[in-house]
Write an enzyme that holds these catalytic residues in place. Structure first.
Site, PDB file in Angstrom:
ATOM      1  N   GLU A 123       0.812  -1.208   0.000  1.00 51.19           N
ATOM      2  CA  GLU A 123       0.000   0.000   0.000  1.00 51.19           C
ATOM      3  C   GLU A 123       0.854   1.271   0.000  1.00 51.19           C
ATOM      4  OE1 GLU A 123      -3.092   0.074   2.929  1.00 51.19           O
ATOM      5  OE2 GLU A 123      -3.759  -1.955   2.503  1.00 51.19           O
ATOM      6  N   GLU A 145      -4.755  -8.714   1.662  1.00 52.42           N
ATOM      7  CA  GLU A 145      -5.358  -8.298   2.935  1.00 52.42           C
ATOM      8  C   GLU A 145      -6.848  -8.121   2.729  1.00 52.42           C
ATOM      9  OE1 GLU A 145      -3.781  -4.845   4.953  1.00 52.42           O
ATOM     10  OE2 GLU A 145      -1.712  -5.471   4.540  1.00 52.42           O
TER      11      GLU A 145
HETATM   12  C1  FCB Z   1      -3.997  -1.824   5.786  1.00 57.18           C
HETATM   13  C2  FCB Z   1      -2.567  -2.032   6.224  1.00 57.18           C
HETATM   14  C3  FCB Z   1      -2.417  -3.003   7.371  1.00 57.18           C
HETATM   15  C4  FCB Z   1      -3.519  -2.815   8.402  1.00 57.18           C
HETATM   16  C5  FCB Z   1      -4.862  -2.846   7.739  1.00 57.18           C
HETATM   17  C6  FCB Z   1      -6.024  -2.735   8.690  1.00 57.18           C
HETATM   18  O1  FCB Z   1      -4.110  -0.575   5.191  1.00 57.18           O
HETATM   19  O2  FCB Z   1      -1.794  -2.497   5.140  1.00 57.18           O
HETATM   20  O3  FCB Z   1      -1.152  -2.836   7.930  1.00 57.18           O
HETATM   21  O4  FCB Z   1      -3.308  -1.657   9.107  1.00 57.18           O
HETATM   22  O5  FCB Z   1      -4.952  -1.805   6.803  1.00 57.18           O
END
Ligand code: FCB
Length: 475
Positions: free
Chosen positions: A181, A378
């Site tokens: 990210e 994620e």
């Molecule tokens: C994302 C991040 C991770 C965590 C989640 C909830 O943006 O990559 O580290 O904080 O959100």
């Protein structure tokens, strides 16, 4: 682990059939170095911008820091056992750059490298595929001292670091991501000021966004030069930009937000150019881009990681905002989501928009004809359910995961090549500026005793993995 909770706990949800996943679909969970490791000043680790930021009063909720976090550095054997009990097939972790290169460049800390080597061996001993990310925001303070990613040279230092790690672990770790990210480090860190290093300077943010892209390209080239048998990728957090509940939201504003959040990252990597409309919007803010840079960024990739939590639901914008103000305002657009118009949201205040997940994946598949195979790197939610008699019935997390996995399956049915899913997160951890109160884990952590307690969702996820399908839900 305990058995899964019964489906009847879901009241008023429509009946849903079981949904099988493709054979060879890879199931895992994810974490990040600063969020779990602790041992911040141990084993020869140098400081990172997140150590500096979290130790600055007022920056992180409750003054929390990652000094101890989940103490994963000392409990790595137990944590891998926990993964084995959950049946994980893969584990996505990130490497703390300043643990292996305490100043970010130059001197190597062998003890730090040995920690990751041990983790990788433990994973492989248990048949768990490691997936390593090189940069999950914890930039070494030694590099911040020379202006971090505002400085073009940091892209080359990143490539050196990438080559070092491939040299040390590439015989055993095949799946690598350069960045996690990068939008967050650039804009939350340099425009909104809510992440390390805490700047509020739009030009710095755009410069960082470009140098991160350049670092990605140089990193991929350096890693390929070390070894030819690696699966190289990067992890982006794209999102739909929608005007739900806000018919006045301005088309042009939405185009710009989409450019900054989505196309800025995918276009140079996959098409070899930044979006022309966005470059027009940015004007001199994007001066850091030099001729030839996009060719460096445009490297063939074996996979891309998608982190998805929710759609950006844009509210109408004030008519007097200039484009520079938009740059400043944009990172806080998350706070202007119309989550209150959705009946449910998570403890983060994030709306729950699983239908957007499918749309987003299909859009990427449609817009980029050379899109590599995708992994969901994620996806998850923060909920803090109580421990009752040693059990945590986190049925809202199970519901969230159920809906989002079904959304992924829908995208696969529409032709998107999604190869795996990493739940965020294996365990509760340091949720950046929000500290330890936002709990994303399949496993609960008591941050006083550091005791690990798997939630019901961990047992549910174990069964999903075992069956390679999301179970039916009774109506
Ligand atoms: C994302 C991040 C991770 C965590 C989640 C909830 O943006 O990559 O580290 O904080 O959100």
């Amino acid at each position: 682990m305990r058995g899964p909770p019964t489906a009847t706990i879901f009241v008023a949800v429509p009946e849903r059939p079981a949904v099988p996943f493709p054979a060879d679909f890879l199931w895992g969970a994810a974490t990040a170095s600063y969020q779990i490791e602790g041992a911040a000043a141990e084993g020869g680790r140098g400081p990172s911008v997140w150590d500096d930021f979290s130790h600055t009063p007022g920056k992180v909720a409750n003054g929390h820091t990652g000094d101890v976090a989940c103490d994963h550095y000392h409990r790595v054997e137990d944590d891998v056992k926990m993964m084995v009990e959950m049946g994980l097939q893969a584990y996505r972790f990130s490497i703390s750059w300043s643990r292996v290169l305490p100043e970010g460049r130059g001197r190597v800390n062998d003890e730090g490298v040995a920690f990751y080597s041990k983790l990788v061996d433990l994973l492989l001993d248990h048949g768990i595929t490691p997936n390593a990310t090189l940069f999950h925001w914890d930039l070494p303070s030694g590099l911040e001292a020379i202006d971090g990613f505002r400085n073009r040279d940091t892209a080359s230092y990143f490539a050196d670091y990438a080559a070092l790690m491939v040299d040390a672990l590439g015989d055993r770790v095949k799946m690598w991501a350069t960045f996690n990210e990068p939008w967050c480090h650039a804009y939350l860190g340099h425009a909104a000021g809510v992440h390390a290093p805490g700047m509020r300077d739009p030009k710095a943010a755009v410069t960082v966004a470009h140098h991160e892209q350049l670092a990605h390209g140089l990193g991929v080239q350096a890693m390929r030069a070390e070894r030819s048998d690696l699966q190289l990728g990067t992890v982006i957090n794209p999102s739909n930009v929608r005007r739900e509940g806000s018919p006045d939201a301005d088309e042009d504003e939405m185009r710009t937000i989409d450019g900054i959040h989505n196309r800025w990252w995918f276009d140079p990597i996959l098409k070899g150019e930044y979006p022309a409309d966005l470059l027009d919007d940015l004007g001199p803010l994007a001066d850091a881009i030099r001729p030839g840079d996009t060719a460096e960024i445009h490297q063939p990739l074996d996979w891309m990681g998608i982190n998805y939590y929710y759609d950006i639901l844009v509210r109408g914008v004030r008519a007097d905002e200039s484009s520079v103000n938009r740059m400043l305002a944009y990172p806080t657009v998350q706070n202007t989501t119309e989550s209150d118009r959705r009946p449910v949201h998570t403890d983060m205040g994030w709306p729950i928009t699983p239908e957007g997940f499918t749309n987003l994946l299909v859009r990427l598949h449609t817009d980029y004809d050379n899109l590599p195979p995708l992994y969901i790197t994620e996806n998850g939610c923060a909920y803090d359910d109580p421990i009752v008699d040693g059990r945590i019935a986190d049925r809202r997390r199970i519901e969230y995961l159920d809906l989002h996995l079904r959304a992924v399956r829908d995208a696969i049915d529409q032709g998107v090549d999604v190869r795996g899913y990493f739940e965020w997160s294996l365990m509760d951890n340091f949720e950046w500026a929000l500290g330890y109160d936002k709990r994303f884990g399949l496993v609960h952590i008591d941050f006083d005793t550091l005791e690990r307690t798997p939630r019901d969702s961990a047992a549910w996820y174990r069964d999903v993995i075992k069956a390679n399908e999301v179970p039916a839900v009774e109506g």
